[in-house]
Design an enzyme around this catalytic site. Structure first.
Site, short mmCIF file in Angstrom:
data_model
loop_
_atom_site.label_atom_id
_atom_site.label_comp_id
_atom_site.label_asym_id
_atom_site.label_seq_id
_atom_site.Cartn_x
_atom_site.Cartn_y
_atom_site.Cartn_z
N HIS A 186 -89.94 47.18 -50.79
CA HIS A 186 -90.69 46.68 -49.90
C HIS A 186 -91.12 44.94 -50.67
O HIS A 186 -89.89 43.57 -50.47
CB HIS A 186 -91.88 46.24 -49.42
CG HIS A 186 -92.04 45.87 -48.12
ND1 HIS A 186 -93.04 46.02 -47.53
CD2 HIS A 186 -91.80 44.66 -47.64
CE1 HIS A 186 -93.53 45.02 -46.47
NE2 HIS A 186 -92.32 43.88 -46.90
N GLU A 205 -89.19 37.09 -49.61
CA GLU A 205 -89.17 38.00 -50.92
C GLU A 205 -89.93 36.38 -51.85
O GLU A 205 -90.99 36.93 -52.60
CB GLU A 205 -88.96 38.79 -50.87
CG GLU A 205 -89.26 40.30 -50.21
CD GLU A 205 -90.82 40.77 -49.50
OE1 GLU A 205 -91.56 41.05 -50.99
OE2 GLU A 205 -91.00 41.08 -48.61
N HIS A 235 -93.21 35.30 -52.23
CA HIS A 235 -93.53 35.60 -53.70
C HIS A 235 -93.05 35.76 -55.14
O HIS A 235 -93.94 34.99 -55.85
CB HIS A 235 -93.58 37.77 -53.51
CG HIS A 235 -94.05 38.38 -52.52
ND1 HIS A 235 -95.98 37.85 -51.51
CD2 HIS A 235 -93.39 38.73 -51.12
CE1 HIS A 235 -96.03 38.78 -50.55
NE2 HIS A 235 -94.79 39.02 -50.30
#
Ligand SMILES: *[C@@H]1O[C@H](CO)[C@@H](O)[C@H](O)[C@H]1NC(C)=O
Ligand SMILES: *[C@@H]1O[C@H](CO)[C@@H](O)[C@H](O)[C@H]1NC(C)=O
Ligand SMILES: *[C@@H]1O[C@H](CO)[C@@H](O)[C@H](O)[C@H]1NC(C)=O
Length: 334
Positions: free
Chosen positions: A121, A174, A178
């Site tokens: 993920h 993502e 992040h």
């Protein structure tokens, strides 16, 4: 001994807070209805918990489609993008797909072709005791072409299983949320390095194998303690274990396993990391960080279960049953 008591007490406080949130959300749940906190502090805490449940859960489909992320990124860190650990999260796609389908029967999901296959993920930089930071570089872009060398591996190990997503949505998300924070490390300071690290860890930490080595395979029910013991045996570190709870069926489903890494990219314990609504619970074999029911079996499904006739939005974050938890803790610690 008194320290131990204190820990138990705190755990119970945390649990009862969740339980109260839970009972507020489902007034018909009489088992927990008596758990009321009349005082202001407690209400404030409940509000905080609700916030955390809503915003911090990386699994919910809102994580995949939520522009609030950006605001939260700003709110959470106030320009402070420091972090301590990387959380490497693998998900069990069957559970995620089931969850989405139960929330919206037309929601498309792309399950991996391989059997017993966990997918990545994300790789999430995290400051202990906080969620995030996130969106650390507001001017960063995502360029899929920079990933052409590992596109096949990404499609295999880090696919976007959400059939509603367009194109490279997950990877872009993502990276911007992040990856831009991870990029302070030289080893992760561009898209290719960041996503390659995720692939490397996925290859190095094969959850199907680690769980399988302890006899835990899909289509089984296991206590979270058994899952924890299997993971600790395989990893040598303390991960966190996340479930989704179907309150209609009263079944917890194994959803995600998160392994933590230090800034040298070595695996480390996840203790001290805030994981949404997970709590730390001591048992004789160690400390399990989880939001799964501690006293009930956790289902590790092999197939997306059959569609129900009547669709209802009954997915809740699993709430440990306070009464049983207290029993459980007393059993082992007193
Ligand atoms: C943010 O991203 C831009 C575009 O990729 C890059 O030029 C810049 O150096 C980055 N800033 C930081 C602080 O990393
Ligand atoms: C596991 O538990 C679920 C829910 O109670 C049940 O439907 C299923 O049959 C169980 N599976 C096994 C293999 O025991
Ligand atoms: C990280 O792991 C490597 C290889 O296992 C080891 O050489 C190194 O000392 C570790 N670093 C830290 C900070 O523990």
């Amino acid at each position: 001994m008194s320290q131990r008591f204190c820990k138990i007490f705190l755990t119970c406080c945390a649990i009862s807070t969740f339980a109260t949130v839970y009972s507020a959300a489902t007034p018909d749940s009489d088992e927990l209805a008596e758990l009321q906190f009349p005082n202001e502090d407690a209400l404030k805490r409940i509000e905080e918990v609700k916030q955390n449940i809503f915003f911090s859960d990386e699994l919910s489909s809102s994580e995949y489609h939520d522009d609030l992320d950006i605001e939260m990124g700003l709110l959470e860190n106030g320009g402070n993008y420091e972090w301590d650990l990387l959380i490497f999260t693998q998900q069990w796609p069957v559970t995620t797909c089931y969850h989405w389908r139960e929330e919206d029967k037309d929601h498309e999901c792309k399950l991996p072709a391989a059997k017993e296959f966990w997918t990545v993920h994300g790789v999430w930089p995290t400051k202990k005791g906080h969620i995030g930071p996130s969106f650390c570089n507001k001017t960063a872009n995502f360029d899929i072409n920079l990933l052409s060398d590992i596109k096949d591996e990404l499609n295999h190990f880090w696919p976007d299983i959400d059939g509603e997503s367009k194109g490279d949505w997950l990877w872009k998300h993502e990276w911007l949320k992040h990856g831009t924070c991870a990029a302070v490390l030289e080893e992760l300071n561009n898209e290719l390095k960041y996503f390659s690290q995720g692939i490397t860890w996925r290859e190095g930490f094969q959850l199907s194998k680690i769980l399988g080595d302890s006899g835990i395979h899909p289509d089984s029910n296991n206590t979270v303690v058994a899952i924890h013991a299997a993971l600790v045996k395989g990893l040598g570190k303390n991960p966190s274990i996340h479930c989704l709870y179907d309150s209609k069926k009263d079944v917890s489903y194994l959803e995600e396993i998160r392994i933590c890494f230090d800034k040298s990219l070595n695996a480390t314990d996840c203790d001290g990391v805030k994981h949404g609504n997970a709590v730390s619970i001591d048992y004789p074999g160690g400390t399990v960080i989880t939001n799964c029911h501690i006293s009930k079996p956790v289902h590790y499904p092999s197939l997306v279960p059959n569609r129900r006739r009547q669709e209802e939005n009954k997915w809740k974050f699993p709430i440990v049953n306070l009464y049983k938890l207290v029993q459980f803790i007393m059993w082992f610690t007193l």
